[in-house]
Design a protein around this motif. Structure first.
Motif, PDB file in Angstrom:
ATOM      1  N   PHE A   1       0.821  -1.210   0.000  1.00  0.00           N
ATOM      2  CA  PHE A   1       0.000   0.000   0.000  1.00  0.00           C
ATOM      3  C   PHE A   1       0.854   1.258   0.000  1.00  0.00           C
ATOM      4  CE2 PHE A   1      -3.164  -3.047   1.667  1.00  0.00           C
ATOM      5  CZ  PHE A   1      -4.009  -2.953   0.590  1.00  0.00           C
ATOM      6  N   ALA A   2       2.081   1.161   0.525  1.00  0.00           N
ATOM      7  CA  ALA A   2       2.984   2.310   0.429  1.00  0.00           C
ATOM      8  C   ALA A   2       3.316   2.576  -1.029  1.00  0.00           C
ATOM      9  CB  ALA A   2       4.254   2.042   1.229  1.00  0.00           C
ATOM     10  N   VAL A   3       3.644   1.505  -1.759  1.00  0.00           N
ATOM     11  CA  VAL A   3       3.947   1.677  -3.184  1.00  0.00           C
ATOM     12  C   VAL A   3       2.717   2.191  -3.919  1.00  0.00           C
ATOM     13  CG1 VAL A   3       4.467   0.411  -5.297  1.00  0.00           C
ATOM     14  CG2 VAL A   3       5.814   0.011  -3.255  1.00  0.00           C
ATOM     15  N   LEU A   4       1.551   1.679  -3.534  1.00  0.00           N
ATOM     16  CA  LEU A   4       0.311   2.100  -4.185  1.00  0.00           C
ATOM     17  C   LEU A   4       0.067   3.588  -3.965  1.00  0.00           C
ATOM     18  CD1 LEU A   4      -1.409   0.072  -5.689  1.00  0.00           C
ATOM     19  CD2 LEU A   4      -3.025   0.139  -3.810  1.00  0.00           C
ATOM     20  N   SER A   5       0.246   4.067  -2.716  1.00  0.00           N
ATOM     21  CA  SER A   5      -0.081   5.467  -2.450  1.00  0.00           C
ATOM     22  C   SER A   5       0.957   6.407  -3.062  1.00  0.00           C
ATOM     23  CB  SER A   5      -0.213   5.705  -0.951  1.00  0.00           C
ATOM     24  OG  SER A   5       0.927   5.263  -0.291  1.00  0.00           O
ATOM     25  N   VAL A   6       2.254   6.063  -2.897  1.00  0.00           N
ATOM     26  CA  VAL A   6       3.278   6.940  -3.455  1.00  0.00           C
ATOM     27  C   VAL A   6       3.264   6.904  -4.978  1.00  0.00           C
ATOM     28  CG1 VAL A   6       5.744   7.338  -3.613  1.00  0.00           C
ATOM     29  CG2 VAL A   6       4.724   6.866  -1.422  1.00  0.00           C
ATOM     30  N   GLY A   7       3.124   5.685  -5.530  1.00  0.00           N
ATOM     31  CA  GLY A   7       3.084   5.566  -6.985  1.00  0.00           C
ATOM     32  C   GLY A   7       1.873   6.258  -7.570  1.00  0.00           C
ATOM     33  N   GLY A   8       0.719   6.108  -6.906  1.00  0.00           N
ATOM     34  CA  GLY A   8      -0.472   6.811  -7.370  1.00  0.00           C
ATOM     35  C   GLY A   8      -0.269   8.310  -7.357  1.00  0.00           C
ATOM     36  N   GLY A   9       0.385   8.812  -6.291  1.00  0.00           N
ATOM     37  CA  GLY A   9       0.659  10.247  -6.219  1.00  0.00           C
ATOM     38  C   GLY A   9       1.581  10.695  -7.335  1.00  0.00           C
ATOM     39  N   LEU A  10       2.634   9.907  -7.576  1.00  0.00           N
ATOM     40  CA  LEU A  10       3.590  10.281  -8.636  1.00  0.00           C
ATOM     41  C   LEU A  10       2.912  10.293 -10.003  1.00  0.00           C
ATOM     42  CD1 LEU A  10       6.938   8.508  -7.764  1.00  0.00           C
ATOM     43  CD2 LEU A  10       6.542  10.934  -8.063  1.00  0.00           C
TER      44      LEU A  10
END
Lengths: 103, 189
Positions: free
Chosen positions: B11-20
Motif C-alpha cells: 500500500f505504500a507503493v500504491l499510495s506513493v506511486g499513485g501520487g507520482l
C-alpha cells in the motif's frame, strides 16, 4: 498486531506524499490538478498525525485527522465552485491565464 | 517479513506511486483516477495503523465524495490534456524539483535532529489498552472503537466540532452563492 515496520517507515512515507504533493503544486498549471496536489499533501500530513497518535497512544491525533478531513472537503467544495466561476469568466483553468496583475 | 509488512509495502507503493502518476499524468481524468488509487492506499495504511473509523471515512469522504466532485468538475468544464499548450520549460521543472527536494530534505533533517525526543527508536508499537472508564483518567487513549472518537469529539473537542459544523454551513452557503447566476455581475466587466 505483528508489524515489524517501524513508525519511521510511516513517517517517511508521509513525507514522500507531502513532497510529491508540493512538487505537483509547483509543476502543474492546471488549477484542478493543483487542488488535487493539495489534497495529497493533506493526506501525507494525516498519515504522520495518525502515526504519532498510534505511537503515543493518544487519540488526539486521530481526532485532528478527522477535522483535517472536514476542512479539506469544505475547501475542495469552495475551491471547485470558485474554479467554475473563474472558468465562466476566463474560459480557462490554467494558472498561466490568470495573470491579471502581471502587466 | 510477515504478511502485514507485505501489506504495508504494497500500500505504500500504491499510495506513493499513485501520487507520482497523478502529478505527472497528462490528462486530468487519469490524474483523478491515480489520485483515487493513492487515497485508497492511504486508507489501507490507516487500517494498518488500527484506525478503522478513519480508514472508512477516508474512503467515503476522499475517494468517494471529493474525487467524484473533482471528476464531475473535470467533465463539466471539459478540461483536456495540457499537451497542446506551451509546456513548462525544463529549467523551471528542474528548479521546482529541486525546491521539492529541499522541502523533503528539510523535513528529514528536522526529524533526524528531533530523533531522540520523538522516542521512536524502540521500533515497537504499543499495545492498545481498552480501559473500562473510557480513558477519563489518562486523557484520550488511542482506541480502535468509534465510541471513543465520539467521546473525544463530544467532550474535549466540543468547540472545534461546532466550529467545523459552522464552517461546513458557511462553505455550503458560499458555494450556493458562487454558483448562482448574478445578472448584476455581467455589467461590471
Amino acid at each position: 498486531m505483528m508489524l515489524s515496520v517501524t513508525p519511521q517507515h510511516f513517517l517517511i512515507l508521509s513525507f514522500l506524499l507531502v513532497g510529491i504533493g508540493f512538487l505537483g503544486l509547483l509543476i502543474r498549471r492546471n488549477v484542478l490538478l493543483m487542488l488535487m496536489s493539495l489534497e495529497l499533501m493533506l493526506n501525507g500530513i494525516n498519515v504522520a498525525l495518525l502515526t504519532f497518535s498510534r505511537v503515543g497512544g493518544n487519540l488526539d491525533g486521530g481526532i485532528f485527522v478527522f477535522f483535517i478531513m472536514t476542512v479539506a472537503a469544505a475547501e475542495v467544495a469552495v475551491g471547485l465552485a470558485l474554479l467554475v466561476a473563474l472558468y465562466k469568466k476566463r474560459n480557462s483553468v490554467l494558472s498561466d491565464d490568470m495573470g491579471l496583475l502581471k502587466n | 517479513m510477515n504478511a502485514v509488512d507485505l501489506l504495508f509495502w504494497l500500500f505504500a507503493v500504491l499510495s506513493v506511486g499513485g501520487g507520482l502518476f497523478m502529478v505527472f499524468s497528462r490528462h486530468p481524468v487519469s490524474a483523478a483516477m491515480f489520485m483515487i488509487v493513492s487515497l485508497v492506499g492511504v486508507a489501507a495504511l490507516f487500517v494498518l495503523l488500527e484506525s478503522f473509523f478513519l480508514a472508512i471515512l477516508q474512503v467515503l469522504v476522499y475517494a468517494g465524495a471529493v474525487m467524484v466532485l473533482f471528476l464531475f468538475i473535470i467533465m463539466l468544464l471539459d478540461v483536456g490534456p495540457e499537451a497542446g499548450k506551451r509546456k513548462l520549460s525544463h529549467f523551471k521543472t528542474g528548479i521546482f524539483g529541486i525546491l521539492a527536494t529541499f522541502l523533503l530534505v528539510g523535513i528529514l533533517l528536522i526529524l533526524g535532529n528531533s530523533y531522540d525526543s520523538l522516542a521512536l527508536d524502540q521500533s515497537i508499537w504499543p499495545e492498545l489498552s481498552e480501559s473500562k472508564d473510557g480513558g477519563a483518567s489518562q486523557g484520550l487513549p488511542f482506541s480502535t472503537k468509534v465510541s471513543s472518537f465520539g467521546y473525544g469529539l463530544m467532550t474535549k473537542y466540543m468547540l472545534p466540532i461546532q466550529v467545523s459544523g459552522f464552517m461546513l454551513l458557511a462553505a455550503m452557503v458560499g458555494v450556493i452563492i458562487l454558483s448562482k447566476k448574478t445578472p448584476a455581475r455581467e455589467d461590471v466587466k
